[in-house]
Design a protein around this motif. Structure first.
Motif, PDB file in Angstrom:
ATOM      1  N   PHE A  73       1.302   0.830 -36.727  1.00  0.00           N
ATOM      2  CA  PHE A  73       2.292   0.564 -35.687  1.00  0.00           C
ATOM      3  C   PHE A  73       2.328  -0.922 -35.353  1.00  0.00           C
ATOM      4  O   PHE A  73       3.411  -1.524 -35.253  1.00  0.00           O
ATOM      5  N   LEU A  74       1.163  -1.538 -35.194  1.00  0.00           N
ATOM      6  CA  LEU A  74       1.102  -2.944 -34.834  1.00  0.00           C
ATOM      7  C   LEU A  74       1.610  -3.838 -35.963  1.00  0.00           C
ATOM      8  O   LEU A  74       2.257  -4.859 -35.713  1.00  0.00           O
ATOM      9  N   ALA A  75       1.338  -3.466 -37.207  1.00  0.00           N
ATOM     10  CA  ALA A  75       1.848  -4.261 -38.333  1.00  0.00           C
ATOM     11  C   ALA A  75       3.374  -4.257 -38.336  1.00  0.00           C
ATOM     12  O   ALA A  75       4.012  -5.309 -38.544  1.00  0.00           O
ATOM     13  N   TRP A  76       3.981  -3.101 -38.114  1.00  0.00           N
ATOM     14  CA  TRP A  76       5.441  -3.030 -38.000  1.00  0.00           C
ATOM     15  C   TRP A  76       5.922  -3.866 -36.813  1.00  0.00           C
ATOM     16  O   TRP A  76       6.935  -4.572 -36.909  1.00  0.00           O
ATOM     17  N   ARG A  77       5.222  -3.782 -35.719  1.00  0.00           N
ATOM     18  CA  ARG A  77       5.608  -4.541 -34.526  1.00  0.00           C
ATOM     19  C   ARG A  77       5.592  -6.041 -34.801  1.00  0.00           C
ATOM     20  O   ARG A  77       6.536  -6.757 -34.444  1.00  0.00           O
ATOM     21  N   TYR A  78       4.535  -6.525 -35.440  1.00  0.00           N
ATOM     22  CA  TYR A  78       4.451  -7.954 -35.729  1.00  0.00           C
ATOM     23  C   TYR A  78       5.554  -8.385 -36.691  1.00  0.00           C
ATOM     24  O   TYR A  78       6.186  -9.430 -36.498  1.00  0.00           O
ATOM     25  N   ALA A  79       5.774  -7.578 -37.746  1.00  0.00           N
ATOM     26  CA  ALA A  79       6.782  -7.947 -38.744  1.00  0.00           C
ATOM     27  C   ALA A  79       8.178  -7.990 -38.140  1.00  0.00           C
ATOM     28  O   ALA A  79       8.956  -8.939 -38.385  1.00  0.00           O
ATOM     29  N   LEU A  80       8.531  -6.987 -37.346  1.00  0.00           N
ATOM     30  CA  LEU A  80       9.856  -6.963 -36.726  1.00  0.00           C
ATOM     31  C   LEU A  80       9.999  -8.069 -35.679  1.00  0.00           C
ATOM     32  O   LEU A  80      11.082  -8.644 -35.515  1.00  0.00           O
ATOM     33  N   SER A  81       8.916  -8.388 -34.981  1.00  0.00           N
ATOM     34  CA  SER A  81       8.958  -9.474 -34.002  1.00  0.00           C
ATOM     35  C   SER A  81       9.173 -10.815 -34.694  1.00  0.00           C
ATOM     36  O   SER A  81       9.921 -11.672 -34.197  1.00  0.00           O
ATOM     37  N   ILE A  82       8.515 -11.021 -35.828  1.00  0.00           N
ATOM     38  CA  ILE A  82       8.711 -12.249 -36.594  1.00  0.00           C
ATOM     39  C   ILE A  82      10.161 -12.381 -37.031  1.00  0.00           C
ATOM     40  O   ILE A  82      10.760 -13.465 -36.959  1.00  0.00           O
ATOM     41  N   ALA A  83      10.756 -11.266 -37.484  1.00  0.00           N
ATOM     42  CA  ALA A  83      12.163 -11.295 -37.897  1.00  0.00           C
ATOM     43  C   ALA A  83      13.075 -11.647 -36.723  1.00  0.00           C
ATOM     44  O   ALA A  83      14.015 -12.438 -36.868  1.00  0.00           O
ATOM     45  N   ALA A  84      12.798 -11.060 -35.556  1.00  0.00           N
ATOM     46  CA  ALA A  84      13.618 -11.349 -34.371  1.00  0.00           C
ATOM     47  C   ALA A  84      13.472 -12.804 -33.938  1.00  0.00           C
ATOM     48  O   ALA A  84      14.472 -13.488 -33.654  1.00  0.00           O
ATOM     49  N   PHE A  85      12.247 -13.283 -33.889  1.00  0.00           N
ATOM     50  CA  PHE A  85      12.028 -14.688 -33.537  1.00  0.00           C
ATOM     51  C   PHE A  85      12.650 -15.617 -34.569  1.00  0.00           C
ATOM     52  O   PHE A  85      13.200 -16.672 -34.230  1.00  0.00           O
ATOM     53  N   GLY A  86      12.559 -15.237 -35.851  1.00  0.00           N
ATOM     54  CA  GLY A  86      13.127 -16.073 -36.905  1.00  0.00           C
ATOM     55  C   GLY A  86      14.624 -16.257 -36.749  1.00  0.00           C
ATOM     56  O   GLY A  86      15.145 -17.373 -36.907  1.00  0.00           O
ATOM     57  N   ALA A  87      15.323 -15.164 -36.435  1.00  0.00           N
ATOM     58  CA  ALA A  87      16.772 -15.272 -36.217  1.00  0.00           C
ATOM     59  C   ALA A  87      17.079 -16.136 -35.002  1.00  0.00           C
ATOM     60  O   ALA A  87      18.002 -16.965 -35.025  1.00  0.00           O
ATOM     61  N   TRP A  88      16.302 -15.974 -33.950  1.00  0.00           N
ATOM     62  CA  TRP A  88      16.495 -16.771 -32.727  1.00  0.00           C
ATOM     63  C   TRP A  88      16.250 -18.252 -33.003  1.00  0.00           C
ATOM     64  O   TRP A  88      17.008 -19.119 -32.562  1.00  0.00           O
TER      65      TRP A  88
END
Length: 296
Positions: free
Chosen positions: A41-56
């Protein structure tokens, strides 16, 4: 209202907003934990957060840290404050520790921080020590009624105690290290570097978990809030608060998380709030006020 007045109002509201967001962590765990192993769960959370921050970051054209040393400092704090803290808490809950006991153990962070600051020559005033003591007593009152309820799911074992204590040490050391070594930089790029380091540490552990990730409405909702609310919102606010405030004052806010979590659990799940909980909440709020005002 002028721009400066709006900024000042937002700065004053940051601690309250942070506590409210951070308090939803155990609520998210209750929704998502039955459907996923913790590290996956945490690995998915980190990966999706990185993608969101990357777009921002790409849209805002935010600069990245320039010095190689800052990348290293940010990476280390990411391992401690994301992989270490979250991994320890979620693993402890998954291993059978109740939310009350895990919240109490991690809630010792302000005391641990104050002891470290005092031992290393940092200034912790008598008024702040009194506030830390009152906050600890209030915290115990809030979570004490949870002990012994719920059967085996609230038990403490050497394994889940080790996970919880590891989480406590990780966020305490990470907070102190960030305050000392990480220079002010954009919170979006800083968080992305921290999350990337946390993902590198967490992903191999996730691959060792035998339990699969089950995607449904509850796990997807828990993941969405974990990314958008807890990581993009809560972690960013924690980073900004550490940069702006003294370590003892900032970490004392963690005392308010269990009482706020109790209120959220009452609203969302109907868990009762006892007079002892109310008394503990008031005592905790008084303790935090003494720590924050004593540090100014």
């Amino acid at each position: 209202m002028t721009t400066s007045e709006t900024d000042s109002l937002w700065i004053r509201a940051m601690p309250a907003v942070f506590v409210l967001i951070w308090s939803t962590g155990f609520i998210v765990a209750r929704y998502g934990m039955p459907h996923a192993p913790p590290m996956t769960f945490l690995a998915w959370r980190y990966a999706l957060s990185i993608a969101a921050f990357g777009a921002w970051i790409a849209l805002a054209r935010v600069p990245w840290p320039r010095e190689r040393a800052q990348w290293g400092h940010l990476a280390l704090t990411g391992v401690l404050m994301h992989a270490g803290y979250l991994g320890g808490v979620w693993a402890a809950v998954k291993a059978g520790m109740g939310a009350g006991l895990s919240a109490l153990i991690v809630g010792l962070q302000p005391v641990l921080t104050a002891v470290w600051l005092s031992a290393t020559g940092g200034r912790v005033t008598p008024r702040q020590w009194l506030g830390l003591l009152l906050g600890l007593v209030g915290l115990v009152l809030v979570v004490w009624h949870k002990f012994g309820h719920g059967g085996p799911s609230d038990s403490a074992t050497p394994l889940n105690l080790a996970y919880a204590v590891g989480a406590l040490l990780a966020i305490t050391v990470g907070t102190l290290y960030q305050k000392r070594h990480v220079r002010p930089c954009d919170v979006r790029t800083a968080n992305t570097v921290q999350l990337g380091a946390a993902l590198l540490v967490t992903l191999p552990l996730a691959l060792l978990e035998a339990e699969p990730m089950h995607w449904n409405a509850q796990s997807a909702g828990a993941m969405a809030w974990s990314v958008l609310g807890l990581t993009l919102g809560g972690s960013s606010l924690l980073y900004l608060l550490i940069q702006r405030g003294a370590a003892a004052s900032v970490t004392s806010l963690m005392y308010l998380v269990p009482p706020c979590t109790a209120v959220l659990a009452w609203v969302l799940f109907g868990e009762p709030i006892t007079p002892t909980t109310l008394a503990g909440t008031a005592l905790t709020a008084l303790g935090v006020a003494l720590v924050v005002r004593g540090g100014r």
